[in-house]
Enzyme design. Structure first.
Site, PDB file in Angstrom:
ATOM      1  N   HIS A  32     -77.381   6.210   1.601  1.00 29.88           N
ATOM      2  CA  HIS A  32     -77.178   5.093   2.397  1.00 29.88           C
ATOM      3  C   HIS A  32     -77.818   4.149   2.372  1.00 29.88           C
ATOM      4  CE1 HIS A  32     -73.480   7.539   4.423  1.00 29.88           C
ATOM      5  NE2 HIS A  32     -73.148   6.540   5.208  1.00 29.88           N
TER       6      HIS A  32
ATOM      7  N   CYS B 299     -74.341  13.014  -1.074  1.00 30.31           N
ATOM      8  CA  CYS B 299     -74.947  13.462   0.042  1.00 30.31           C
ATOM      9  C   CYS B 299     -76.024  13.874  -0.148  1.00 30.31           C
ATOM     10  CB  CYS B 299     -74.022  13.263   0.257  1.00 30.31           C
ATOM     11  SG  CYS B 299     -74.288  13.885   2.920  1.00 30.31           S
TER      12      CYS B 299
ATOM     13  N   CYS C 187     -81.456   9.233   1.075  1.00 30.86           N
ATOM     14  CA  CYS C 187     -80.576   9.083   1.513  1.00 30.86           C
ATOM     15  C   CYS C 187     -79.868   8.296   0.616  1.00 30.86           C
ATOM     16  CB  CYS C 187     -80.091   8.889   2.522  1.00 30.86           C
ATOM     17  SG  CYS C 187     -78.719   8.718   3.580  1.00 30.86           S
TER      18      CYS C 187
ATOM     19  N   GLU D 150     -73.257   2.345   9.195  1.00 29.39           N
ATOM     20  CA  GLU D 150     -71.775   2.684   8.882  1.00 29.39           C
ATOM     21  C   GLU D 150     -71.156   1.987  10.192  1.00 29.39           C
ATOM     22  OE1 GLU D 150     -69.707   4.181   7.218  1.00 29.39           O
ATOM     23  OE2 GLU D 150     -71.151   5.363   5.909  1.00 29.39           O
TER      24      GLU D 150
ATOM     25  N   ASP E 189     -69.274  12.048   0.006  1.00 29.24           N
ATOM     26  CA  ASP E 189     -70.426  11.730   0.971  1.00 29.24           C
ATOM     27  C   ASP E 189     -69.875  11.928   2.418  1.00 29.24           C
ATOM     28  OD1 ASP E 189     -73.355  11.031   1.350  1.00 29.24           O
ATOM     29  OD2 ASP E 189     -72.121   8.895   2.154  1.00 29.24           O
ATOM     30  N   SER E 190     -70.720  11.539   3.431  1.00 33.97           N
ATOM     31  CA  SER E 190     -70.429  11.095   4.649  1.00 33.97           C
ATOM     32  C   SER E 190     -69.989   9.904   4.857  1.00 33.97           C
ATOM     33  CB  SER E 190     -71.604  11.954   6.022  1.00 33.97           C
ATOM     34  OG  SER E 190     -72.425  11.189   5.744  1.00 33.97           O
TER      35      SER E 190
HETATM   36  N1  DGL Z   1     -75.495   9.479   2.323  1.00 33.84           N
HETATM   37  C1  DGL Z   1     -76.607  11.166   3.182  1.00 33.84           C
HETATM   38  C2  DGL Z   1     -77.323  11.697   2.706  1.00 33.84           C
HETATM   39  O1  DGL Z   1     -77.382  11.103   1.584  1.00 33.84           O
HETATM   40  C3  DGL Z   1     -75.747  11.467   4.861  1.00 33.84           C
HETATM   41  C4  DGL Z   1     -76.081   9.900   5.935  1.00 33.84           C
HETATM   42  C5  DGL Z   1     -75.633  10.812   7.032  1.00 33.84           C
HETATM   43  O2  DGL Z   1     -74.641  10.619   7.130  1.00 33.84           O
HETATM   44  O3  DGL Z   1     -76.224  10.857   8.168  1.00 33.84           O
HETATM   45  O4  DGL Z   1     -78.212  12.311   3.203  1.00 33.84           O
END
Ligand code: DGL
Length: 245
Positions: free
Chosen positions: A171, A69, A169, A136, A6-7
């Site tokens: 996150h 992600c 997402c 983050e 993931d990012s």
């Molecule tokens: N967790 C990520 C997703 O599912 C990326 C969030 C990000 O880096 O902007 O899209």
């Protein structure tokens, strides 16, 4: 060994579910915290960063990599063009396509919404560019974060008869409690952990069980700071090590 990418820390919400669903598969998690968020980055950067991270996971001995992600999956999966890489979009689309799209609203990053990967399976989408930044890099428990989340959720639901909000997402499950406060009680919030775990089981992935249950966590950023923030995602303490990419 399954690589999970993931990012940042968002993919931990998926890794947590997978560690329970596949107790005999060892996993190596990589978060590109140093370059997170990805959601508002141009396509070529998301492609390049995702490729660098996926290559790193293969170099450590992973035989498959899950992009936990949406942003990386929506933008970079085709670019990677590698059968060993599994995106998170297909499991989510499969889940959505068995439901009435008029009942469902979806929240995701700008890159995911713009890519159109969910456009034919949900009627309503809204992008939330500030959420990952708060999670983050800022204070996700602040009043400012609460105001932004409330505003975004209201934009999605106002004037619509939704019964489900999908967090597309990885996150966003961080805000589960806050979302339960904001949303009417007849709206269910769904994240992607179970969708992905069930899809992997249905598709006989991960291909091999290695009998091990080792979980290792790597970050491109400061491992001490990342470990401190990551426990909220994983539900228990997590110790990250530094990945040099
Ligand atoms: N967790 C990520 C997703 O599912 C990326 C969030 C990000 O880096 O902007 O899209």
């Amino acid at each position: 060994m399954l690589g999970v990418f993931d990012s940042g820390s968002g993919g931990l919400t998926v890794a947590q579910t997978l560690s329970k669903a596949f107790p005999h598969v060892s996993m190596m998690y990589l978060g590109d915290h140093a370059r997170s968020p990805y959601g508002d980055r141009p396509v070529n950067e998301i492609e390049q960063y995702t490729k660098e991270c996926v290559d790193w996971l293969f170099a450590q001995g992973c035989d498959q990599v899950l992009l936990a992600c949406n942003t990386a999956s929506a933008v970079a999966l085709d670019y990677l063009d590698d059968d060993r890489v599994i995106g998170i979009i297909e499991p989510t689309r499969d889940w959505l396509s068995t439901r009435d799209k008029e009942d469902i609203g979806l929240l995701a990053t700008t890159a995911t919404v713009t890519s159109g990967v969910y456009s034919d399976v949900v009627a309503y989408q809204h992008s939330c560019p500030a959420w990952t930044l708060f999670i983050e890099k800022g204070n996700p428990k602040s009043e400012g974060a609460k105001e932004v989340v409330t505003r975004d959720v209201n934009t999605l639901i106002e004037g619509r008869e939704l019964n489900t909000v999908v967090l597309a997402c990885t996150h966003y499950p961080y805000f589960h409690d806050l979302l339960a406060e904001i949303l009417p009680s007849d709206v269910t919030v769904v994240d992607q952990g179970d969708m992905v775990a069930n899809w992997l089981k249905d598709h006989n992935r991960p291909a091999q069980t290695d009998g091990d249950s080792a979980l290792q966590f790597f970050t491109t950023d400061d491992p001490i700071e990342v470990s401190r923030r990551a426990a909220d995602f994983f539900g228990s303490p997590v110790t990250f090590q530094k990945a040099t990419i």
